[in-house]
Scaffold this active site. Structure first.
Site, PDB file in Angstrom:
ATOM      1  NE  ARG A 103      64.458 -66.008  66.604  1.00 42.06           N
ATOM      2  CZ  ARG A 103      63.210 -66.362  66.879  1.00 42.06           C
ATOM      3  NH1 ARG A 103      62.490 -65.626  67.681  1.00 42.06           N
ATOM      4  NH2 ARG A 103      62.670 -67.422  66.343  1.00 42.06           N
ATOM      5  CB  THR A 107      70.248 -67.671  73.755  1.00 41.55           C
ATOM      6  OG1 THR A 107      70.648 -67.026  72.526  1.00 41.55           O
ATOM      7  CG2 THR A 107      71.380 -68.567  74.242  1.00 41.55           C
ATOM      8  CG  ASP A 199      63.294 -68.923  59.205  1.00 44.53           C
ATOM      9  OD1 ASP A 199      64.016 -69.227  60.178  1.00 44.53           O
ATOM     10  OD2 ASP A 199      63.616 -68.069  58.359  1.00 44.53           O
ATOM     11  CG  ASP A 202      64.752 -71.213  56.660  1.00 47.74           C
ATOM     12  OD1 ASP A 202      65.887 -70.813  56.329  1.00 47.74           O
ATOM     13  OD2 ASP A 202      64.523 -71.870  57.683  1.00 47.74           O
TER      14      ASP A 202
HETATM   15  C1  PRP Z   1      64.329 -63.664  61.835  1.00 43.71           C
HETATM   16  C2  PRP Z   1      63.634 -62.398  61.401  1.00 43.71           C
HETATM   17  C3  PRP Z   1      64.067 -61.410  62.436  1.00 43.71           C
HETATM   18  C4  PRP Z   1      64.156 -62.265  63.669  1.00 43.71           C
HETATM   19  C5  PRP Z   1      62.938 -62.016  64.503  1.00 43.71           C
HETATM   20  O1  PRP Z   1      65.648 -63.642  61.465  1.00 43.71           O
HETATM   21  O2  PRP Z   1      63.966 -62.032  60.105  1.00 43.71           O
HETATM   22  O3  PRP Z   1      65.300 -60.791  62.150  1.00 43.71           O
HETATM   23  O4  PRP Z   1      64.175 -63.628  63.252  1.00 43.71           O
HETATM   24  O5  PRP Z   1      63.025 -62.668  65.719  1.00 43.71           O
HETATM   25  P1  PRP Z   1      63.186 -61.875  67.076  1.00 43.71           P
HETATM   26  O6  PRP Z   1      62.153 -60.798  67.062  1.00 43.71           O
HETATM   27  O7  PRP Z   1      62.912 -62.929  68.113  1.00 43.71           O
HETATM   28  O8  PRP Z   1      64.571 -61.331  67.182  1.00 43.71           O
HETATM   29  P2  PRP Z   1      66.639 -64.899  61.728  1.00 43.71           P
HETATM   30  O9  PRP Z   1      67.369 -64.727  63.027  1.00 43.71           O
HETATM   31  O10 PRP Z   1      65.895 -66.176  61.560  1.00 43.71           O
HETATM   32  O11 PRP Z   1      67.742 -64.709  60.621  1.00 43.71           O
HETATM   33  P3  PRP Z   1      67.616 -64.754  59.035  1.00 43.71           P
HETATM   34  O12 PRP Z   1      66.898 -63.511  58.619  1.00 43.71           O
HETATM   35  O13 PRP Z   1      69.045 -64.758  58.629  1.00 43.71           O
HETATM   36  O14 PRP Z   1      66.879 -66.002  58.625  1.00 43.71           O
HETATM   37  N1  URA Z   2      61.661 -65.357  62.732  1.00 43.92           N
HETATM   38  C1  URA Z   2      60.927 -65.820  61.703  1.00 43.92           C
HETATM   39  O1  URA Z   2      61.385 -65.820  60.550  1.00 43.92           O
HETATM   40  N2  URA Z   2      59.694 -66.302  61.961  1.00 43.92           N
HETATM   41  C2  URA Z   2      59.170 -66.327  63.196  1.00 43.92           C
HETATM   42  O2  URA Z   2      58.025 -66.769  63.363  1.00 43.92           O
HETATM   43  C3  URA Z   2      59.946 -65.836  64.259  1.00 43.92           C
HETATM   44  C4  URA Z   2      61.181 -65.344  63.992  1.00 43.92           C
END
Ligand code: PRP
Ligand code: URA
Length: 208
Positions: A103, A107, A199, A202
């Site tokens: 994400r 944006t 997150d 993380d």
């Molecule tokens: C997080 C999560 C989802 C997304 C959710 O991933 O694991 O994939 O955010 O958010 P959304 O519903 O607004 O799209 P992130 O983009 O942080 O990537 P990561 O898993 O690599 O940490």
């Molecule tokens: N992605 C995450 O990992 N946590 C949130 O709360 C939203 C998006």
């Protein structure tokens, strides 16, 4: 009617509390992601099709049932990785197809960086795995990729959803059921679920 399943199982809610706590360190967090995923998938797979077969026990031949569908797990990288081992524990014959999305922090739109789907669909049911349904940008994009690929039946299994994400997901994909442990209060100005767990990537992998 919205196809939303929020688990009320006591063990799911107990483990969710552990995941929410800021004091839960990555090792414990990963363990609990795996445990809670197994419970949520147990519920999400209760209606899978089975065929009748004959099995010979040590005492007699009896009717039994065997999974009739080819199952594909589709973890969204990176946070969905933590859900895969539990999924394969439940259905060891399943295929695993990874979709890489992150994400964009500015944006909040999903950016695709990895897609290893074969040309033709090879499964009858896709279970999308991602802990967080926030804006639902990542989940809706993944389901669109799967539908364009030719997936006939899809379910989403996550841990926590925001009401805004559930609304958008149902609007774009009303045919895809959502299975989660909780639907939280709201998204904050950075697109994080409140109260949420932070997150999910993380917290599993010790990054920030
Ligand atoms: C997080 C999560 C989802 C997304 C959710 O991933 O694991 O994939 O955010 O958010 P959304 O519903 O607004 O799209 P992130 O983009 O942080 O990537 P990561 O898993 O690599 O940490
Ligand atoms: N992605 C995450 O990992 N946590 C949130 O709360 C939203 C998006």
């Amino acid at each position: 009617m919205k196809d939303l399943h929020v688990s009320s199982h006591s063990m799911v809610q107990h483990k969710l509390a552990l995941m929410r706590s800021v004091t839960t360190e990555p090792k414990k967090f990963r363990e609990v992601v795996r445990e809670i995923t197994g419970l949520l998938l147990y519920e999400a797979t209760q209606d899978l099709d089975t065929n009748e077969i004959q099995v010979e026990t040590p005492l007699a031949v009896t009717a039994a049932r065997k999974l009739a569908q080819r199952i594909g797990f589709v973890p969204i990288l990176r946070a969905g990785i933590g859900m895969v081992d539990a999924a394969l524990d439940l259905i060891p014959t399943a295929q695993v197809w990874h979709i890489g999305l992150y994400r964009d922090h500015r944006t909040l739109l999903p950016v695709e960086y990895y897609n290893k789907l074969p040309v033709q669909p090879t499964v009858d049911l896709c279970l999308v795995l991602d802990p967080m349904l926030a804006t639902a940008g990542s989940a809706t994009a993944t389901v669109k990729v799967l539908k364009d690929w030719g997936a006939s039946r899809i379910k989403y299994v996550g841990l926590i959803a925001a009401p805004e994400g559930v609304e958008r997901f149902h609007a774009e994909h009303p045919d895809v059921p959502i299975h989660v442990a909780a639907v939280d209060s709201h998204l904050n100005e950075h697109g994080y679920i409140v109260p949420g767990l932070g997150d999910a990537g993380d917290r599993q992998f010790g990054t920030n």
